[in-house]
Structures are given as C-alpha cells and as structure tokens.
Design an enzyme around this catalytic site. Structure first.
Site, PDB file in Angstrom:
ATOM      1  N   SER A 226       0.886  -1.175   0.044  1.00 62.06           N
ATOM      2  CA  SER A 226       0.003  -0.054  -0.058  1.00 62.06           C
ATOM      3  C   SER A 226       0.843   1.326  -0.100  1.00 62.06           C
ATOM      4  O   SER A 226       0.350   2.322  -0.385  1.00 62.06           O
ATOM      5  CB  SER A 226      -0.847   0.064   1.437  1.00 62.06           C
ATOM      6  OG  SER A 226      -0.253  -0.003   2.409  1.00 62.06           O
ATOM      7  N   HIS A 254      -5.200  -4.791  -0.767  1.00 65.89           N
ATOM      8  CA  HIS A 254      -4.944  -3.603  -1.865  1.00 65.89           C
ATOM      9  C   HIS A 254      -5.123  -4.407  -2.964  1.00 65.89           C
ATOM     10  O   HIS A 254      -4.547  -3.793  -4.097  1.00 65.89           O
ATOM     11  CB  HIS A 254      -3.808  -2.844  -1.776  1.00 65.89           C
ATOM     12  CG  HIS A 254      -4.044  -2.041  -0.484  1.00 65.89           C
ATOM     13  ND1 HIS A 254      -4.814  -0.626  -0.747  1.00 65.89           N
ATOM     14  CD2 HIS A 254      -3.561  -1.864   0.807  1.00 65.89           C
ATOM     15  CE1 HIS A 254      -4.938   0.185   0.503  1.00 65.89           C
ATOM     16  NE2 HIS A 254      -4.376  -0.465   1.449  1.00 65.89           N
ATOM     17  N   LYS A 286     -12.173  -1.768   0.493  1.00 70.11           N
ATOM     18  CA  LYS A 286     -11.567  -1.022  -0.598  1.00 70.11           C
ATOM     19  C   LYS A 286     -12.503  -1.459  -1.737  1.00 70.11           C
ATOM     20  O   LYS A 286     -13.644  -0.829  -1.989  1.00 70.11           O
ATOM     21  CB  LYS A 286     -10.136  -1.584  -0.569  1.00 70.11           C
ATOM     22  CG  LYS A 286      -9.381  -0.938   0.558  1.00 70.11           C
ATOM     23  CD  LYS A 286      -8.076  -1.751   0.687  1.00 70.11           C
ATOM     24  CE  LYS A 286      -7.397  -1.192   2.100  1.00 70.11           C
ATOM     25  NZ  LYS A 286      -8.028  -1.684   3.416  1.00 70.11           N
TER      26      LYS A 286
END
Length: 437
Positions: A226, A254, A286
């Site tokens: 990240s 991610h 996310k």
C-alpha cells in the site's frame, strides 16, 4: 516565543533531527528530580513529544492540517470538501462501487430485514444468513474450503496472527508489511524477523538460519503493497514456505479487485494456484465498499478461528448491511471485469505521465497505487497543501509512517477517474512542484 521556547528556525531544525531518528531509539531518561507524571500527561506518551513538535513546526510554516478533512458526500474521482469540488486521489474505492446503486440497495434491504446491528457476537446470537452467504462467495473466489469475516480489517490481522502463533514460534515478514500484521505478530509473542522488502533470497537466508529453533513458522507478505504499489513474486514465496515447512499468509487488502484480469488478486495475476497459499487475508473496505476483514483457507483453520480468535468470539458481528453491500460489490466485480481493466489503465497512465514529468514514483508497478516521493515531510506537506489549494485532494505520507527521506504523496487511482482528470492531476503536480522546497 512559542510554547516550546524555540524560534521558528530552531523548531524546524529540531523537527529535522527528530525525523532522522531511527525506530527504537531510546527515550531520554528523566532526571531524578523530574516531576512525576500525572493522569493528564498524555503528551508524555511514547511519540507524544515528537507529534507535538511536528504539529508546532507545521503551524510555523503556515500550513493547514492535511488530515481529517471532512468530505461532504461520497468521495469518488471527485469529492466535496467544505464548499469546494476537488479532484480526489485519496480514496481506495478502486472499482467505483461505493456509489453504485445496486450496492446501496443491497445494504438498505439488509437494514430493512435485519436492522442496523446484529446486537451480539455471532457466536452468541449475532449470526445472520448474510454473513454465511458472503463467506461462501469469498471462499469460492479463492477456491478455498471456507472463509470467516471480521468487523475490522486491522483487527483481522491482529487477532488471527496474534493467536495462531506463540512464544516458541517464528514469524518472517516483509519489512514493509502493514501495521496490523506487525501488531498481530507482537501480540503472538513469536520471534519476529523482518526481511528486506520483496527480497525472497534474503527471506530464505533468514528462514534457513532460524527455522530449526522454532515450532510453527509463518511467512507473511502482502499481495500489493500500500505504500509503494509493488507486488511480490508469489511463486517464490510459495516455494520458500513449502521448503521450510511454514505457513504462507498473503494480505490482499489492496490486491482484491486490482490484480488479475478479473480482479481476483495476485494468484490470478501471476498464475499461481490459490491452494498453494495457506491463509488468504483481505479487507472489505476497499474494492468491496464496506468495512471489515476476512480470512480464507482450509476448513480446520476457519473452524479454529470461529471458536478461538478473540477478535471474532468476543466482538459484535459485522453489521448485516455491510455484509450485504460487500457481497453485492463482489458480485458486480465478478460480472464486470472491465472495471478492473479501466482501473489498471488509469494507474498505468498516471505512472507513465508522472515519470515523464520527472517525478520519483519509487517501486510502483502502476496497478492502483502510485507514490510521488519528495524526500522530506515538510516538502510532502507543502505540496499537498498547494495542490489542495489548486483543487486536488491527495494526502502526504510523512515521518514516522515512512522514513523521512522517503516522505511522499500517495495517489490512489480508481476506475472512475477519467483520462482528462489524470492528465490534469500530473499537470498540477508539475506546476506546483517548486512549492515543495
């Protein structure tokens, strides 16, 4: 005279000295006659003085606080902060599903049926059918036997890592691993060894030297880092874990929705059998536009966590609306892979333009995260403020989150960004770069 009794130049000089301190540097020993700390001395907590000095120095520079900016509505490719509409590169709604009406309707329907909260831990009486449905869908995505969801992504790593291993065990992790993994490793009491970022050879040397002296061993990496936007060689770490009889855990916070043609993560992107990874971890906040975390793996692991992980057993269950939203977002991701293609095209374009403009983008591979490394916390904060004034929201990442020499602006790209917005963003960066000094 400031409340620290220093001139502006002296405060800035002190800030620079503080920022060069290494992690783990010893705190100054108080004098014998120093007053005893009372219950209100929160500023004397670890890092408290450093935080106060940084805040004071930023005030001397006349810079606004870049953190805790309140968004007045949904934060997508653009957002409203105060009374201004600005470009936004500080949200990880990678596939633009947070504003999708189908996701919102799924959440609303769950509220109508189950209420806002499950009102108990799932073990006691907080279980709802939508929890199991989401877990079946995530397990199917990874091709694993089972899955378990938690109310927080950070807490997922803390409670799972913290309770799978103990004092006789070993945790080998990438030096750039997320704070949640570090905190879980500390909680476990296991011996922790960090290897240089993405260096599988160094990881093997460390594991070969230490493995025989410990019981269980866990190799811990991320699928998409990240801070830097790069990825590991998954097959190398699979082979490493098998050779030394260790579990392999991959944090996909991610990478879900980002890597692979369909967004199925690093295993899809690199052609690795997901079954070769013992523990898949990810977050729902996310790509999946909700909140929480998950663990996918073998049935025995999941059953153990259901009854033994404190962050699951003693925590309220996930809000049904969030589980329903995540499940709908997952279904849309699988049905509309063009969103993943758009995201990656946007990130590659931003990366290419930023490099052509002479910016240091570090290790980024152009999937969804592109840092612009500026070299000092003051420079990163100044440039963030200048860009916000010009109409763009992008956050600085400063010491101590990263070493002072690698302070940066971190750009999160999304499927909703347009080519025009990306070109405008890089042009704004180039136009304001002189203000970072």
């Amino acid at each position: 005279m400031s409340n620290f009794g220093l001139s502006a130049s002296a405060k800035l000089a002190l800030l620079q000295r503080l920022s060069r301190r290494r992690d783990g540097a010893p705190e100054a020993t108080p004098a014998a006659d120093a007053p005893r700390l009372g219950r209100d001395d929160f500023a004397d907590l670890p890092n408290g003085r450093e935080m106060g000095m940084i805040k004071d120095a930023v005030a001397v520079l006349g810079l606004p606080n870049p953190f805790f900016r309140a968004h007045e509505g949904r934060a997508g490719a653009e957002t409203t902060i105060g009374d201004r509409r600005v470009l936004n590169f500080s949200s990880y709604d990678y596939l633009g599903l947070n504003g999708d009406p189908r996701v919102a309707e799924a959440a609303k329907a769950a509220i109508d049926r189950y209420g806002v909260s499950p009102s108990a831990s799932r073990l006691v009486s907080g279980e709802r059918p939508v929890h199991a449905a989401l877990e079946r869908d995530l397990a199917a995505l990874y091709g694993t036997e089972a899955c378990l969801t938690f109310v927080s992504g950070h807490a997922t790593n803390v409670t799972v890592i913290g309770n799978l291993l103990g004092a006789r065990d070993l945790i080998l992790h990438d030096a750039a691993i997320h704070n949640s993994c570090v905190e879980g490793a500390r909680l476990s009491g296991a011996r922790r060894i960090a290897f240089p970022h993405n260096d599988a050879e160094a990881a093997e040397r460390e594991l070969a030297a230490a493995r025989a002296r410990h019981g269980r061993a866990l190799v811990l990496i991320e699928g998409h880092y990240s801070m830097d936007g790069d990825v590991p060689d998954l097959a190398r770490f699979v082979a490493l874990a098998r050779k030394y009889d260790a579990w392999l855990m991959v944090d996909e916070a991610h990478s879900l929705g980002v890597l692979g043609a369909r967004g199925h993560g690093i295993a899809e992107a690199q052609g690795v059998d997901p079954a070769d990874v013992d523990i898949w971890m990810g977050t729902l906040s996310k790509t999946l536009s909700a909140c929480g975390g998950y663990i996918c793996g073998r049935a025995g692991l999941i059953q153990y966590l259901q009854y033994a992980a404190p962050g699951f057993v003693y925590s309220v269950g996930m809000a049904p609306a969030l589980a329903a939203a995540a499940r709908e977002a997952l279904a849309i991701m699988r049905a509309e892979p063009e969103r993943v293609a758009r995201l990656n095209a946007n990130a590659r374009l931003f990366l290419t333009l930023a490099r052509e403009a002479g910016f240091d983008t570090g290790l980024s591979e152009g999937h969804a995260i592109v840092p612009v490394i500026l070299g000092s916390s003051v420079a990163a904060t100044r440039l963030s403020a200048s860009l916000f004034e010009a109409g763009m929201n992008v956050q600085p990442i400063v010491f101590p989150a990263v070493p002072e020499k690698s302070a940066r602006l971190r750009f999160f790209l999304g499927a909703e960004h347009t080519e025009a917005q990306i070109r405008t963003a890089v042009a704004m960066l180039a136009a304001t770069r002189g203000r970072a000094r």
